[in-house]
Design an enzyme around this catalytic site. Structure first.
Site, PDB file in Angstrom:
ATOM      1  N   ARG A   1     -89.482 -25.198 -48.816  1.00 54.84           N
ATOM      2  CA  ARG A   1     -89.588 -26.223 -49.864  1.00 54.84           C
ATOM      3  C   ARG A   1     -89.807 -27.616 -49.283  1.00 54.84           C
ATOM      4  O   ARG A   1     -90.475 -28.452 -49.899  1.00 54.84           O
ATOM      5  CB  ARG A   1     -88.337 -26.177 -50.750  1.00 54.84           C
ATOM      6  CG  ARG A   1     -88.321 -24.922 -51.647  1.00 54.84           C
ATOM      7  CD  ARG A   1     -86.908 -24.578 -52.058  1.00 54.84           C
ATOM      8  NE  ARG A   1     -86.828 -23.565 -53.113  1.00 54.84           N
ATOM      9  CZ  ARG A   1     -86.884 -22.241 -52.908  1.00 54.84           C
ATOM     10  NH1 ARG A   1     -87.063 -21.757 -51.687  1.00 54.84           N
ATOM     11  NH2 ARG A   1     -86.765 -21.402 -53.930  1.00 54.84           N
TER      12      ARG A   1
ATOM     13  N   ASP B   1     -80.003 -11.540 -50.738  1.00 53.99           N
ATOM     14  CA  ASP B   1     -80.550 -11.233 -49.409  1.00 53.99           C
ATOM     15  C   ASP B   1     -79.496 -10.676 -48.447  1.00 53.99           C
ATOM     16  O   ASP B   1     -79.840 -10.184 -47.373  1.00 53.99           O
ATOM     17  CB  ASP B   1     -81.179 -12.488 -48.798  1.00 53.99           C
ATOM     18  CG  ASP B   1     -82.441 -12.895 -49.550  1.00 53.99           C
ATOM     19  OD1 ASP B   1     -83.035 -12.041 -50.228  1.00 53.99           O
ATOM     20  OD2 ASP B   1     -82.828 -14.073 -49.455  1.00 53.99           O
TER      21      ASP B   1
ATOM     22  N   LYS C   1     -88.147  -6.047 -52.526  1.00 55.32           N
ATOM     23  CA  LYS C   1     -88.105  -7.029 -51.438  1.00 55.32           C
ATOM     24  C   LYS C   1     -89.093  -6.594 -50.342  1.00 55.32           C
ATOM     25  O   LYS C   1     -89.985  -5.803 -50.605  1.00 55.32           O
ATOM     26  CB  LYS C   1     -86.671  -7.153 -50.900  1.00 55.32           C
ATOM     27  CG  LYS C   1     -85.702  -7.750 -51.931  1.00 55.32           C
ATOM     28  CD  LYS C   1     -86.051  -9.176 -52.255  1.00 55.32           C
ATOM     29  CE  LYS C   1     -85.161  -9.754 -53.326  1.00 55.32           C
ATOM     30  NZ  LYS C   1     -85.600 -11.066 -53.795  1.00 55.32           N
TER      31      LYS C   1
HETATM   32  C1  S3P Z   1     -86.004 -16.910 -52.274  1.00 63.03           C
HETATM   33  C2  S3P Z   1     -85.563 -16.292 -53.416  1.00 63.03           C
HETATM   34  C3  S3P Z   1     -85.138 -14.888 -53.472  1.00 63.03           C
HETATM   35  C4  S3P Z   1     -84.826 -14.359 -52.076  1.00 63.03           C
HETATM   36  C5  S3P Z   1     -85.869 -14.713 -51.081  1.00 63.03           C
HETATM   37  C6  S3P Z   1     -86.007 -16.225 -50.967  1.00 63.03           C
HETATM   38  C7  S3P Z   1     -86.447 -18.313 -52.345  1.00 63.03           C
HETATM   39  O1  S3P Z   1     -86.186 -14.107 -54.019  1.00 63.03           O
HETATM   40  O2  S3P Z   1     -84.642 -12.966 -52.125  1.00 63.03           O
HETATM   41  O3  S3P Z   1     -85.546 -14.202 -49.801  1.00 63.03           O
HETATM   42  O4  S3P Z   1     -86.591 -18.963 -51.291  1.00 63.03           O
HETATM   43  O5  S3P Z   1     -86.656 -18.798 -53.461  1.00 63.03           O
HETATM   44  P1  S3P Z   1     -86.364 -13.934 -55.617  1.00 63.03           P
HETATM   45  O6  S3P Z   1     -86.623 -15.251 -56.198  1.00 63.03           O
HETATM   46  O7  S3P Z   1     -87.527 -13.001 -55.774  1.00 63.03           O
HETATM   47  O8  S3P Z   1     -85.091 -13.339 -56.096  1.00 63.03           O
END
Ligand code: S3P
Length: 428
Positions: A27, A315, A342
């Site tokens: 981000r 995660d 995932k």
């Molecule tokens: C993430 C959100 C999660 C997570 C991923 C990273 C992020 O996924 O599992 O490793 O950085 O916004 P989801 O938004 O699909 O749940």
């Protein structure tokens, strides 16, 4: 294919600064690129996934200077990105492809994005549906459900969107699209997911309103650049935390780790299981909380893990499953169907692997039931190309009575390239 062999170890001792949070690192590049000026970052995650995001923004005309974990991003403002010359390759990174699709939907140019075999099989309709509803022209295999995606963006219309599943990636994509919409975009989640995008945008001066599980963003803000030490990644620290809990006599201190409440489900679960964990020295920077986490070895008992806590620990479930394999009684994990989409199907991968370690585990449609035991047997297990599965099984191997080999460990590079080095520095 790279493999790692590990043996039973005594304990983990010492202190450790985890690498920068992967979600936050992605981000900072994306938002730094559309800020009005120079953003300076330290402790940037050095994994391959975040490098994909850096390269993507370089291909969109942004100057990004990298010096180890220190990164400088010369933001060009909300409308400063340029049409890329080639297809953007997100590699294994779901966060790169999903968030960038939101941002590219608001750009007045053509772009295309793809990824590796794992990413090419992961669902993208969850992104392309709302971005199309906002006015972007997106195409891709399976009517836009799979990358490669082609995106012809432009001025977007604000939407009110109810997310079918709690997902920070989908929420963030819509928020990034919302920056380019004329008016207020509103997103409601069934259950709160990580809120790094909201926090960062708000600290950069965007108008963001949050009310329970709804977030609203006003389009066309001026985003201020920032200077930020990225908090340590709790998702990477989780492997060492579980290792320290399971190996008797362990005592480790994890310094400056991110403890955003929407990421600390792992700590809550482990404490509920009986783990000796203390969170001290809280500090706040750019709207994100960090702290030191003190972990001592502990005996665990089985618990039920379901409902709102799942997105806050999504995660970490593979390594929670390894903890559960050592807990007294049965741990039941439910409402975690998202694990099936995932980097691999993490429910199937964990169940297959734990069975090889001799653990009694039952696969459920949306989770698993694990009955703990005193000691695991050594095993040869496969990562299924998934970094978190590989690291979880390496931790399991440290507790097993015989040698353990984890096959296909290359993907560890995507999030935590220093994993084995960090582990070795703490192992006694
Ligand atoms: C993430 C959100 C999660 C997570 C991923 C990273 C992020 O996924 O599992 O490793 O950085 O916004 P989801 O938004 O699909 O749940």
């Amino acid at each position: 294919m790279k493999s790692i062999t590990v043996h039973k170890k005594k304990c983990l001792k010492g202190e450790f600064y985890p690498p920068g949070d992967k979600s936050i690192s992605h981000r900072t590049i994306m938002l730094g690129s559309i800020a009005d000026g120079k953003t300076h970052l330290t402790n940037f995650c050095s994994g391959e996934d975040t490098l994909r995001t850096v390269q993507a923004f370089q291909s969109l005309g942004i100057k990004i200077e990298r010096n180890g974990t220190e990164h400088t991003v010369w933001g060009k403002g909300l409308n400063g990105l340029q049409e890329p010359q080639n297809i953007i390759d997100a590699g294994n990174s779901g966060t790169t492809v999903r968030l960038i699709t939101g941002l590219l939907s608001g750009q007045n140019f053509f772009s295309a994005i793809t990824g590796d075999a794992s990413l090419r099989s992961r669902p993208m309709k969850r992104i392309t549906d709302p971005m199309r509803a906002m006015g972007a022209k997106i195409d891709g295999r399976g009517d836009g459900n799979f990358v490669p995606l082609s995106i012809r963006g432009g001025a977007l219309s604000p939407i009110q969107y109810q997310l079918p599943v709690a997902s920070a990636q989908v929420k963030s994509a819509i928020l990034l699209g919302g920056l380019y919409a004329d008016g207020i975009t509103e997103i409601t989640e069934p259950v709160p997911s990580r809120d790094h995008t909201e926090r960062m945008l708000s600290s950069m001066g965007a108008t963001i309103e949050r009310e329970k599980t709804t977030v609203r963003i006003k389009g066309s803000p001026h985003l201020k650049p920032f200077s930020f030490r990225i908090p340590g990644d709790i998702s990477s620290a989780a492997f060492l935390i579980v290792g320290a809990i399971l190996l008797p006599g362990s005592h480790i201190v994890i310094r400056k780790v991110g403890v955003n409440l929407l990421r600390t489900g792992i700590l809550e679960i482990l404490k509920q299981m009986g783990a000796n964990i203390e969170v001290i020295n809280p500090e706040e920077e750019c709207g994100e909380l960090t702290a030191d986490v003190v972990v001592k070895s502990s005996s665990l008992k089985g618990v039920n893990i379901t409902g709102d806590i799942i997105p806050r620990t999504i995660d970490e479930i593979p390594v929670v499953a390894v903890a559960a394999a050592h807990a007294e009684g049965t741990t039941i994990i439910r409402n975690a169907k998202e694990l099936r989409v995932k980097e691999t199907d993490r429910i199937a991968a964990v169940v297959k692997g734990l069975k090889k370690f001799g653990v009694k585990v039952e696969e459920l449609s949306d989770g698993m039931a694990i009955t703990g035991q005193k000691e695991l047997k050594g095993a040869s297990v496969f990562s299924y190309g998934d970094h978190r599965i590989a690291m979880a099984f390496i931790i399991a191997g440290l507790t097993a009575s015989e040698e353990t080999t984890v096959v296909d460990t290359e993907p560890i590079e995507t999030s935590f390239p220093q994993f084995m080095e960090s582990l070795d520095s703490l192992l006694e």
